[in-house]
Motif scaffolding. Structure first.
Motif, short mmCIF file in Angstrom:
data_model
loop_
_atom_site.label_atom_id
_atom_site.label_comp_id
_atom_site.label_asym_id
_atom_site.label_seq_id
_atom_site.Cartn_x
_atom_site.Cartn_y
_atom_site.Cartn_z
N ASP A 25 0.81 -1.21 0.00
CA ASP A 25 0.00 0.00 0.00
C ASP A 25 0.85 1.27 0.00
OD1 ASP A 25 0.72 0.51 2.68
OD2 ASP A 25 -1.31 0.27 3.46
N ARG A 33 -3.33 -11.39 0.40
CA ARG A 33 -4.66 -11.32 -0.19
C ARG A 33 -5.11 -12.73 -0.58
NH1 ARG A 33 -5.61 -8.77 -4.52
NH2 ARG A 33 -7.50 -7.79 -3.74
N GLY A 41 -12.63 -7.77 -4.21
CA GLY A 41 -12.30 -6.58 -4.99
C GLY A 41 -10.83 -6.43 -5.24
N PHE A 43 -7.08 -4.61 -5.33
CA PHE A 43 -6.23 -3.90 -4.39
C PHE A 43 -6.16 -2.45 -4.86
CE2 PHE A 43 -2.15 -2.55 -2.61
CZ PHE A 43 -2.26 -3.03 -1.31
N PRO A 44 -6.25 -1.46 -4.01
CA PRO A 44 -6.24 -1.49 -2.56
C PRO A 44 -7.63 -1.44 -1.92
CG PRO A 44 -5.84 0.74 -3.24
CD PRO A 44 -6.01 -0.10 -4.50
N GLN A 45 -8.71 -1.45 -2.74
CA GLN A 45 -10.05 -1.39 -2.13
C GLN A 45 -10.27 -2.58 -1.20
OE1 GLN A 45 -9.53 -0.81 -5.51
NE2 GLN A 45 -9.66 1.39 -5.20
N ALA A 46 -9.83 -3.74 -1.59
CA ALA A 46 -9.87 -4.94 -0.73
C ALA A 46 -8.42 -5.31 -0.46
CB ALA A 46 -10.62 -6.07 -1.43
N LYS A 47 -7.91 -4.90 0.70
CA LYS A 47 -6.48 -5.06 0.97
C LYS A 47 -6.09 -6.46 1.42
CE LYS A 47 -4.92 -0.39 1.81
NZ LYS A 47 -4.22 0.51 2.72
N GLU A 86 -0.38 0.00 -4.66
CA GLU A 86 -1.36 1.07 -4.53
C GLU A 86 -0.88 2.34 -5.24
OE1 GLU A 86 -3.89 3.63 -1.23
OE2 GLU A 86 -2.71 1.92 -0.57
#
Length: 177
Positions: A25, A33, A41, A43-47, A86
């Motif tokens: 990030d 992940r 979702g 990355f980075p929305q679902a980390k 990210e």
């Protein structure tokens, strides 16, 4: 790269690469992940789960490189693990020294020389070093402003985030070759 990783590559040269399982990030934190996170979702929305084990983090950084297409990866023994980014392949921490100078530091604490500075449309500061392009950690922006005002680094140019990625040739989401 660690000697044990090089030895594993020689012993098992044809291990398939994996993608989507590791993310870096904008604050320099690594995330695992798993399959459920990947379904949730991009990355980075679902980390995913933040990696907190210091020795594992150091192992990742020591074995972290880019391929010819600008996809960054962690060489985990014989397996190449491509990294979801990210913002940039590096996140620089800054340290104000007693003599008034500011030093940029790589993730394992090594000094990095800065040759260029860039601001994107969100006001994020990116610095170029021989290792590549890195984002200044958000907690270090005041130190960065002092270094720029004192002329310790080149005055920053401006580029959009997309133009920065294109100019410095790195992928946020590695695409299979």
């Amino acid at each position: 790269m660690d000697d044990q990783v090089k030895a594993a590559l020689r012993k098992w040269p044809n291990v398939p690469a994996c993608r989507g399982w590791l993310g870096l990030d904008a604050r320099g934190d690594w995330y695992m992940r798993d399959a459920a996170v990947q379904v949730a979702g991009a990355f980075p929305q679902a980390k995913g789960s933040r990696i907190q084990h210091d020795k594992l983090i150091a192992f990742i950084w020591r074995n972290y490189e880019a391929d010819a297409q600008g996809a960054w990866f962690f060489q985990n023994g014989p397996q190449r693990v491509y990294v979801e980014l990210e913002a940039a392949p590096w996140v620089w921490r800054l340290q104000a020294r007693a003599d008034g100078t500011v030093q940029a530091l790589a993730p394992l604490g090594e000094d990095v020389a800065i040759s260029e500075a860039w601001l994107d449309e969100a006001g994020r500061l990116f610095l170029l070093s021989p290792r590549g392009l890195g984002l200044v950690h958000s907690l270090d922006m005041l130190i960065a402003a002092d270094a720029l005002e004192q002329g310790q680094w080149p005055a920053p140019g401006t580029l959009t985030f997309a133009a920065l990625r294109a100019r410095f040739g790195y992928q946020l989401h590695p695409i299979p070759a």
